[in-house]
Design an enzyme around this catalytic site. Structure first.
Site, PDB file in Angstrom:
ATOM      1  CB  ALA A 143     -32.793 -19.098 -30.751  1.00  0.00           C
TER       2      ALA A 143
ATOM      3  CD  GLU B 260     -26.616 -23.221 -33.392  1.00  0.00           C
ATOM      4  OE1 GLU B 260     -27.544 -22.471 -33.001  1.00  0.00           O
ATOM      5  OE2 GLU B 260     -26.691 -24.441 -33.347  1.00  0.00           O
TER       6      GLU B 260
ATOM      7  N   GLY C  96     -27.535 -19.482 -31.245  1.00  0.00           N
ATOM      8  CA  GLY C  96     -27.882 -19.267 -32.657  1.00  0.00           C
ATOM      9  C   GLY C  96     -27.059 -18.164 -33.283  1.00  0.00           C
TER      10      GLY C  96
ATOM     11  CD  GLU D 171     -27.013 -23.240 -28.174  1.00  0.00           C
ATOM     12  OE1 GLU D 171     -25.930 -23.334 -27.583  1.00  0.00           O
ATOM     13  OE2 GLU D 171     -27.125 -22.778 -29.328  1.00  0.00           O
TER      14      GLU D 171
HETATM   15  N1  T1G Z   1     -33.777 -14.484 -26.055  1.00  0.00           N
HETATM   16  C1  T1G Z   1     -34.696 -13.637 -25.542  1.00  0.00           C
HETATM   17  N2  T1G Z   1     -34.399 -12.644 -24.670  1.00  0.00           N
HETATM   18  C2  T1G Z   1     -33.119 -12.528 -24.291  1.00  0.00           C
HETATM   19  C3  T1G Z   1     -32.106 -13.388 -24.769  1.00  0.00           C
HETATM   20  C4  T1G Z   1     -32.481 -14.401 -25.696  1.00  0.00           C
HETATM   21  N3  T1G Z   1     -31.591 -15.238 -26.229  1.00  0.00           N
HETATM   22  N4  T1G Z   1     -30.924 -13.010 -24.184  1.00  0.00           N
HETATM   23  C5  T1G Z   1     -31.216 -11.963 -23.399  1.00  0.00           C
HETATM   24  N5  T1G Z   1     -32.512 -11.678 -23.448  1.00  0.00           N
HETATM   25  C6  T1G Z   1     -33.198 -10.578 -22.751  1.00  0.00           C
HETATM   26  C7  T1G Z   1     -33.159 -10.753 -21.239  1.00  0.00           C
HETATM   27  O1  T1G Z   1     -34.236 -11.563 -20.809  1.00  0.00           O
HETATM   28  C8  T1G Z   1     -33.282  -9.321 -20.787  1.00  0.00           C
HETATM   29  O2  T1G Z   1     -34.650  -8.975 -20.950  1.00  0.00           O
HETATM   30  C9  T1G Z   1     -32.498  -8.545 -21.837  1.00  0.00           C
HETATM   31  O3  T1G Z   1     -32.460  -9.388 -23.003  1.00  0.00           O
HETATM   32  C10 T1G Z   1     -31.080  -8.233 -21.409  1.00  0.00           C
HETATM   33  O4  T1G Z   1     -30.499  -9.496 -21.021  1.00  0.00           O
HETATM   34  C11 T1G Z   1     -31.079 -22.441 -31.945  1.00  0.00           C
HETATM   35  C12 T1G Z   1     -31.728 -22.686 -29.358  1.00  0.00           C
HETATM   36  C13 T1G Z   1     -26.430 -11.946 -24.009  1.00  0.00           C
HETATM   37  C14 T1G Z   1     -24.826 -12.319 -22.106  1.00  0.00           C
HETATM   38  O5  T1G Z   1     -28.554 -18.422 -23.983  1.00  0.00           O
HETATM   39  O6  T1G Z   1     -26.593 -14.814 -21.755  1.00  0.00           O
HETATM   40  O7  T1G Z   1     -29.704 -19.866 -29.484  1.00  0.00           O
HETATM   41  O8  T1G Z   1     -35.117  -8.378 -18.534  1.00  0.00           O
HETATM   42  O9  T1G Z   1     -30.084  -8.817 -18.637  1.00  0.00           O
HETATM   43  O10 T1G Z   1     -26.562  -8.988 -18.581  1.00  0.00           O
HETATM   44  O11 T1G Z   1     -29.076 -23.228 -31.078  1.00  0.00           O
HETATM   45  O12 T1G Z   1     -28.522 -11.912 -21.986  1.00  0.00           O
HETATM   46  O13 T1G Z   1     -34.534  -6.597 -20.191  1.00  0.00           O
HETATM   47  O14 T1G Z   1     -36.739  -7.793 -20.367  1.00  0.00           O
HETATM   48  O15 T1G Z   1     -29.047 -10.947 -19.603  1.00  0.00           O
HETATM   49  O16 T1G Z   1     -26.063  -7.694 -20.752  1.00  0.00           O
HETATM   50  C15 T1G Z   1     -28.754 -19.044 -26.636  1.00  0.00           C
HETATM   51  C16 T1G Z   1     -28.788 -15.670 -23.267  1.00  0.00           C
HETATM   52  C17 T1G Z   1     -30.237 -19.042 -26.814  1.00  0.00           C
HETATM   53  C18 T1G Z   1     -27.852 -16.177 -24.354  1.00  0.00           C
HETATM   54  C19 T1G Z   1     -26.318 -10.301 -22.173  1.00  0.00           C
HETATM   55  N6  T1G Z   1     -28.327 -17.765 -26.116  1.00  0.00           N
HETATM   56  N7  T1G Z   1     -28.507 -14.308 -22.917  1.00  0.00           N
HETATM   57  O17 T1G Z   1     -26.293 -10.189 -20.755  1.00  0.00           O
HETATM   58  O18 T1G Z   1     -28.279  -8.649 -20.388  1.00  0.00           O
HETATM   59  S1  T1G Z   1     -30.830 -20.613 -27.335  1.00  0.00           S
HETATM   60  C20 T1G Z   1     -28.279 -17.560 -24.782  1.00  0.00           C
HETATM   61  C21 T1G Z   1     -27.419 -13.997 -22.142  1.00  0.00           C
HETATM   62  C22 T1G Z   1     -30.239 -20.770 -28.916  1.00  0.00           C
HETATM   63  C23 T1G Z   1     -29.968 -22.133 -30.966  1.00  0.00           C
HETATM   64  C24 T1G Z   1     -30.391 -22.115 -29.537  1.00  0.00           C
HETATM   65  C25 T1G Z   1     -27.287 -12.559 -21.761  1.00  0.00           C
HETATM   66  C26 T1G Z   1     -26.202 -11.801 -22.535  1.00  0.00           C
HETATM   67  P1  T1G Z   1     -35.304  -7.856 -19.952  1.00  0.00           P
HETATM   68  P2  T1G Z   1     -29.481  -9.534 -19.799  1.00  0.00           P
HETATM   69  P3  T1G Z   1     -26.736  -8.816 -20.062  1.00  0.00           P
END
Ligand code: T1G
Length: 700
Positions: free
Chosen positions: A71, A114, A111, A134
């Site tokens: 998400a 999911e 997500g 999450e």
């Molecule tokens: N939402 C918004 N922005 C995100 C994002 C996300 N999920 N993931 C990354 N970004 C942005 C980050 O801030 C950065 O922005 C750019 O993308 C590159 O990220 C309903 C509620 C995927 C392993 O927790 O672990 O789903 O600084 O530097 O090193 O059940 O990003 O460039 O402006 O980290 O290559 C669950 C979080 C969400 C994954 C890639 N998902 N992201 O790593 O790049 S909650 C996560 C990561 C959810 C549902 C629930 C990593 C990555 P900017 P980065 P990276």
């Protein structure tokens, strides 16, 4: 960071055909987060597939480098009607009458996984990673993950994945049945071929129709017991266990509905706000005004380290771990041999735990060249000095380095408090000098304070930031002052802690007041571990520099008895074989005698007062550091204090924690307990602002 909303978003999903297979490609760089526009595009694509009899199957794939990373975390605080409808999209998939295939590369997280589990089938390239992280954001899988993952991989594995938040490789997911086919080569072609093969298979297998394998009561009991240790004080882990248990005990729809409710409860918690704050703050801290991806950097192919002691050896390991050869210098053979044996022992201990092979150990040690001759550093791309914390010693070394190091080499000091400008001033190349403040143990602690001196060049700074990422550190740029950011704050924190004891509290109660906030160690436990003589020397140095009389506090007197902490088997506390701190009656008497001598009548100090005085002493010093420009952002200070000093991430760091309490109440409590609020803190409190708003307004 702007928060997207669905009102003006173009569709982020492109439709294409390969024969009778409809392909839906999600294009929402950089990580295909499930932002507004994505659900609309997917639903439109599914409607098109349903309406077209020539379409026999649907493939959903991510454009760019990954599937869906989850998400969009930035939309969590949007009103429900503006939030991307991930659950609705998955419900549509679950009831779809044609087979849908999720084609996964890069990551399918949260997500994203999911969404994939809502599809009929999942295929992936072997190197892809899937997971439900999450919990690391203080929430829980809120789009079916708590109900579907246990049904696929079983209760125990699902709990492990959801509570750790760690992803697994597609190869393991395939063995678990979470991935139906691994695709070598062209993922899209393989996914379309798979979709064609399954086009007529009926009934369509739905994960929501399955039951949960291995859902014995003791699995959930064990999980509840485990999170008491691994996730002390946190909310979402227990909700995850409850929901996983529901997956095994109630109908799918009931669990699905309960998940939505519990997700909102977790999302609206200060803990989730704290963890989401630090998720973005850590990424923001890597951004430095004036430094862009076009800033020239130098390639680091080899490193030189001066000093093979605890710090030098630990620093060396960071480079060896990523394959960068290291030449390490000492003045005495015995010290050099000792340093090398410590490095080898550290690696061998890791190998004993199964986290490394002995071949890995030898490969790393083969990259390490010991020497007694500093001249052997002449070809190193970066040289890091990690010797005794004394300015004269450091100046001597940098003077010599100036005549040895090759042009363009980075000359770094691991000093934890000293003036890097003064160190640079003895060289002919101050633009090449920077501070790289590692935290002990340097091969473990993730924080790296990157101290930008006045003349440090952009190239040296940009190279240092890139190097931090390469050696898997969280690099935060700080300015030059006594103690930079973290140590400056911790010195003020230590002053306050000693003052609280002087007024009447026992050291163990002061430590307990910070344990209650979620810090694993209170100020005195930390001092005993680091060594009381270090703080003692710093206080003596600071008093001398300030022309003040020799410090004679109760803690100074403890040090002068020869008790220096864990390294002398006793300091403020005694220690048993498990290193558990045990109050020492003689030390308590020394404190009481000290108060009597100073005419201090001890008073009762509540845990609340102690926690507030200590936490807010950090915040107040942090506000001064911000005002002076020593730190770029309040978020940077939070990152430093979480990764360097154990402040609980679910509190978001000291500045975020203060914002959650309300800066007005922080100012009031500072004044109530005799501390003078920093002007910036007072101003933000008067304006009713948070530190996050301060950072946003400064566009940092
Ligand atoms: N939402 C918004 N922005 C995100 C994002 C996300 N999920 N993931 C990354 N970004 C942005 C980050 O801030 C950065 O922005 C750019 O993308 C590159 O990220 C309903 C509620 C995927 C392993 O927790 O672990 O789903 O600084 O530097 O090193 O059940 O990003 O460039 O402006 O980290 O290559 C669950 C979080 C969400 C994954 C890639 N998902 N992201 O790593 O790049 S909650 C996560 C990561 C959810 C549902 C629930 C990593 C990555 P900017 P980065 P990276």
């Amino acid at each position: 960071m702007s928060t997207p909303d669905s009102s003006s978003q173009p569709s982020l999903v492109q439709q294409s055909r390969d024969g009778n297979v409809l392909i839906l490609t999600i294009n929402n760089p950089p990580v295909n987060a499930f932002s507004p526009g994505v659900p609309e595009g997917l639903k439109a694509g599914l409607d098109a597939a349903a309406a077209d009899d020539s379409v026999t199957a649907v493939v959903i794939i991510g454009g760019g480098r990954t599937f869906v990373a989850g998400a969009d975390i930035r939309t969590f605080d949007l009103p429900r009607e503006q939030s991307p409808d991930l659950r609705g999209t998955i419900e549509k998939l679950d009831g779809f009458t044609k087979p849908t295939v999720a084609a996964i590369h890069g990551t399918a997280l949260g997500g994203g996984l999911e969404l994939a589990m809502g599809c009929t089938y999942r295929v992936a390239v072997p190197g892809a990673q899937v997971g439900l992280p999450e919990v690391k954001l203080g929430v829980l899988p809120g789009a079916g993950g708590t109900q579907r993952l246990p049904r696929v991989v079983g209760a125990a594995k699902a709990l492990d994945m959801m509570l750790s938040g760690n992803p697994i490789k597609a190869t393991e997911a395939s063995q678990l049945g979470l991935i139906d086919r691994l695709i070598d080569g062209d993922l899209l072609a393989g996914a379309v071929e798979f979709a064609r093969e399954m086009a007529d298979a009926r009934p369509l297998p739905r994960i929501s129709d399955r039951s949960v394998p291995g859902a014995t009561p003791d699995v959930f009991a064990a999980a509840r017991q485990g999170i008491k240790k691994t996730h002390r004080g946190q909310l979402s882990p227990s909700l995850i266990v409850d929901l996983a248990e529901m997956a095994a005990t109630v109908p799918f729809q009931e669990g699905w509905d309960a998940e939505a409710t519990k997700f909102m409860e977790a999302k609206d918690s200060p803990q989730s706000r704290g963890l989401r704050h630090i998720f973005f703050a850590e990424r923001e801290s890597a951004k430095i005004p004036g430094i862009t991806k076009d800033t020239p950097t130098t390639e680091i192919r080899s490193a030189g380290i001066i000093g093979a002691g605890t710090m030098g050896g630990g620093i060396a390991m960071n480079f060896l771990n990523v394959g960068i050869p290291v030449t390490i210098v000492e003045t005495q053979q015995e010290a050099l041999d000792r340093g090398l044996s410590v490095i080898r022992r550290n690696y061998e201990n890791t190998a004993k735990k199964g986290r490394m092979s002995m071949e890995d150990v030898e490969a790393r040690m083969a990259l390490l060249t010991p020497t007694l001759d500093m001249g052997d550093l002449k070809d190193a791309d970066i040289i890091i000095e990690a010797v005794f914390e004394n300015m004269d010693v450091k100046k001597d070394i940098f003077t010599r380095l100036d005549g040895i190091a090759k042009p363009g080499a980075i000359l770094a000091s691991n000093t934890s408090t000293l003036d890097v400008n003064e160190i640079a001033s003895v060289t002919s190349r101050p633009e090449s000098v920077i501070g790289l403040h590692f935290f002990s143990p340097a091969n473990v602690m993730k924080l790296l304070e990157i101290v930008r001196a006045e003349k440090t060049s952009d190239t040296v700074l940009a190279t240092s930031m890139a190097l931090a990422k390469r050696i898997k550190k969280v690099g935060v740029v700080v300015g030059v002052c006594d103690g930079f950011v973290g140590n400056r704050m911790v010195h003020r924190y230590g002053d306050e802690a000693r003052q609280i004891v002087e007024e009447g509290a026992r050291p163990e109660d002061v430590d307990a007041s910070m344990n209650a906030l979620g810090l694993p160690m209170g100020p005195f436990q930390m001092s005993d571990m680091a060594g009381l003589d270090i703080g003692y020397a710093i206080r003596q140095h600071q008093a001398k520099v300030a022309g003040q009389p020799k410090p004679d506090g109760w803690l100074d007197r403890i040090v002068e008895t020869g008790r220096k902490g864990q390294k002398t088997q006793g300091g403020i506390y005694d220690y048993d074989e498990t290193r558990r701190p045990i109050p020492n009656a003689d030390m308590q008497k020394l404190i009481e005698d000290y108060r009597a001598e100073k005419g201090i009548t001890p008073r009762e100090i509540t845990q609340e007062e102690s926690t507030k005085r200590l936490a807010y002493s950090l915040v107040n010093e942090g506000a001064k550091i911000l005002e002076e420009g020593i730190a770029q952002r309040a978020g940077d200070i939070d990152v430093i204090y979480i990764y360097g000093y154990g402040f609980p991430a679910y509190r978001g760091g000291p500045m975020q924690y203060a914002s959650e309490q309300g800066l007005s109440s922080v100012v009031a409590d500072l004044e109530k307990y005799g501390q003078t609020p920093a002007p910036l803190l007072k101003r933000l409190a008067e304006e009713g602002k948070t530190f996050a708003q301060y950072d946003a307004e400064k566009g940092r």
